[in-house]
Design a protein around this motif. Sequence first.
Motif, mmCIF file in Angstrom:
data_model
loop_
_atom_site.group_PDB
_atom_site.id
_atom_site.type_symbol
_atom_site.label_atom_id
_atom_site.label_comp_id
_atom_site.label_asym_id
_atom_site.label_seq_id
_atom_site.Cartn_x
_atom_site.Cartn_y
_atom_site.Cartn_z
ATOM 1 N N SER A 28 0.777 -1.244 -0.006
ATOM 2 C CA SER A 28 0.044 -0.087 -0.107
ATOM 3 C C SER A 28 0.754 0.992 -0.012
ATOM 4 O O SER A 28 0.446 2.271 -0.097
ATOM 5 C CB SER A 28 -0.880 -0.004 1.162
ATOM 6 O OG SER A 28 -0.449 -0.072 2.446
ATOM 7 N N LYS A 30 3.132 4.361 -1.309
ATOM 8 C CA LYS A 30 3.320 5.123 -2.643
ATOM 9 C C LYS A 30 4.316 4.425 -3.298
ATOM 10 O O LYS A 30 4.381 4.491 -4.765
ATOM 11 C CB LYS A 30 3.168 6.564 -2.349
ATOM 12 C CG LYS A 30 2.366 7.417 -3.066
ATOM 13 C CD LYS A 30 2.544 8.711 -2.884
ATOM 14 C CE LYS A 30 1.248 9.671 -3.258
ATOM 15 N NZ LYS A 30 1.422 10.840 -2.943
ATOM 16 N N SER A 111 -3.771 1.704 -2.814
ATOM 17 C CA SER A 111 -3.121 0.583 -2.180
ATOM 18 C C SER A 111 -2.941 -0.363 -3.409
ATOM 19 O O SER A 111 -2.160 -1.505 -3.157
ATOM 20 C CB SER A 111 -3.727 0.006 -1.336
ATOM 21 O OG SER A 111 -5.224 0.057 -1.481
ATOM 22 N N HIS B 22 5.306 7.952 6.689
ATOM 23 C CA HIS B 22 5.052 7.416 5.654
ATOM 24 C C HIS B 22 3.659 6.801 5.478
ATOM 25 O O HIS B 22 2.872 7.287 4.435
ATOM 26 C CB HIS B 22 5.872 5.958 5.514
ATOM 27 C CG HIS B 22 5.566 5.205 4.325
ATOM 28 N ND1 HIS B 22 6.175 5.490 2.865
ATOM 29 C CD2 HIS B 22 4.852 3.907 4.065
ATOM 30 C CE1 HIS B 22 5.643 4.455 2.436
ATOM 31 N NE2 HIS B 22 5.229 3.553 2.965
ATOM 32 N N GLY B 25 1.493 10.139 4.954
ATOM 33 C CA GLY B 25 1.923 10.852 3.685
ATOM 34 C C GLY B 25 1.023 10.269 2.810
ATOM 35 O O GLY B 25 0.288 11.085 1.558
ATOM 36 N N THR B 26 0.914 9.094 2.610
ATOM 37 C CA THR B 26 0.238 8.297 1.487
ATOM 38 C C THR B 26 -1.145 7.904 1.856
ATOM 39 O O THR B 26 -1.970 7.620 0.858
ATOM 40 C CB THR B 26 0.926 6.788 1.053
ATOM 41 O OG1 THR B 26 0.718 6.206 2.338
ATOM 42 C CG2 THR B 26 2.244 7.098 0.774
ATOM 43 N N SER B 28 -2.189 5.529 3.305
ATOM 44 C CA SER B 28 -2.320 4.290 2.789
ATOM 45 C C SER B 28 -1.666 3.102 3.712
ATOM 46 O O SER B 28 -1.600 2.006 3.396
ATOM 47 C CB SER B 28 -1.750 3.843 1.131
ATOM 48 O OG SER B 28 -0.400 4.229 1.137
#
Lengths: 164, 164
Positions: A28, A30, A111, B22, B25-26, B28
């Motif tokens: 998931s 980026k 994701s 992390h 930021g995403t 996700s």
Amino acid sequence: MNPRMIPLALGLLLMTGASVAHGQGTGSGKATVDRTKEEAALRAADLAWAAAAGRKDLDATVAFMAADGETLPPNGPAAKDPAAIRKIWADTLAPGSSVDWKPVRVQVAASGELGFASGTYTTSSNDSSGKPVNDRGKYLEVWKKVDGNWKCLMDMFSSDLPLP
Amino acid sequence: MNPRMIPLALGLLLMTGASVAHGQGTGSGKATVDRTKEEAALRAADLAWAAAAGRKDLDATVAFMAADGETLPPNGPAAKDPAAIRKIWADTLAPGSSVDWKPVRVQVAASGELGFASGTYTTSSNDSSGKPVNDRGKYLEVWKKVDGNWKCLMDMFSSDLPLP
């Protein structure tokens, strides 16, 4: 390197390793999911599915469905198991019939393991008197990643034409 | 603590901070998306949508659709803009008609911004001669998060009953 820095270096190494493992573990991050690439892969899978149906390859056609997938046909109950789904496809790919479709709108989650495709289809078949019948309509498919491959989880379609 | 361990501890702290950043930021990371909670929120949104339609609140009903959403009705073309979607809902919620639905299968992507709901519906209405007509069927909806709220992006439904 200053020997006192070794533990810090080790910590940083662990951090890097942990981030990579995190990304791989959840699929998931980026850093690990390229949505443009995944959307292209989902679109390609949908087109490959249409090609398998186009050459009336029943085994290859049903193989695009996830094991826990559902087909939701108009004017009939949902097919919620592989045997029922295969029956729908066997009817669709019967001699004298043909089907084609093309995705228009494709989107994959950040994701990278769930997405959808929607587009248009055409079919032709013969009615009970042998008269050719053409249909056109639209569809909505939900796809999920299974062992690295896109599989269709939910497949729904309906005619654009008014009721006869 | 052994002072020689401080750099390692610092490294581990950085590692934890990096993982959290992390995830944030995403949007996700496993740490920031509670899928069970998101799936419950999506299910609740679908039920709230059915409740709005049940009380024939047209404005509240169409507000559940995303601005770029599509409604894919059987035996008619896809509605791809808010005016066309509102027209379908105005017909569905017309005096003498009623609709209800309930999600059965709900799934949200690990990244928490895309998901789907599928379930069953019932409708009742009067035909042109005033005779009551009941229908039941299934639906497939793709939902996306917009400004923190679940909105329906793709809405498709069809009858379980054979063609008249």
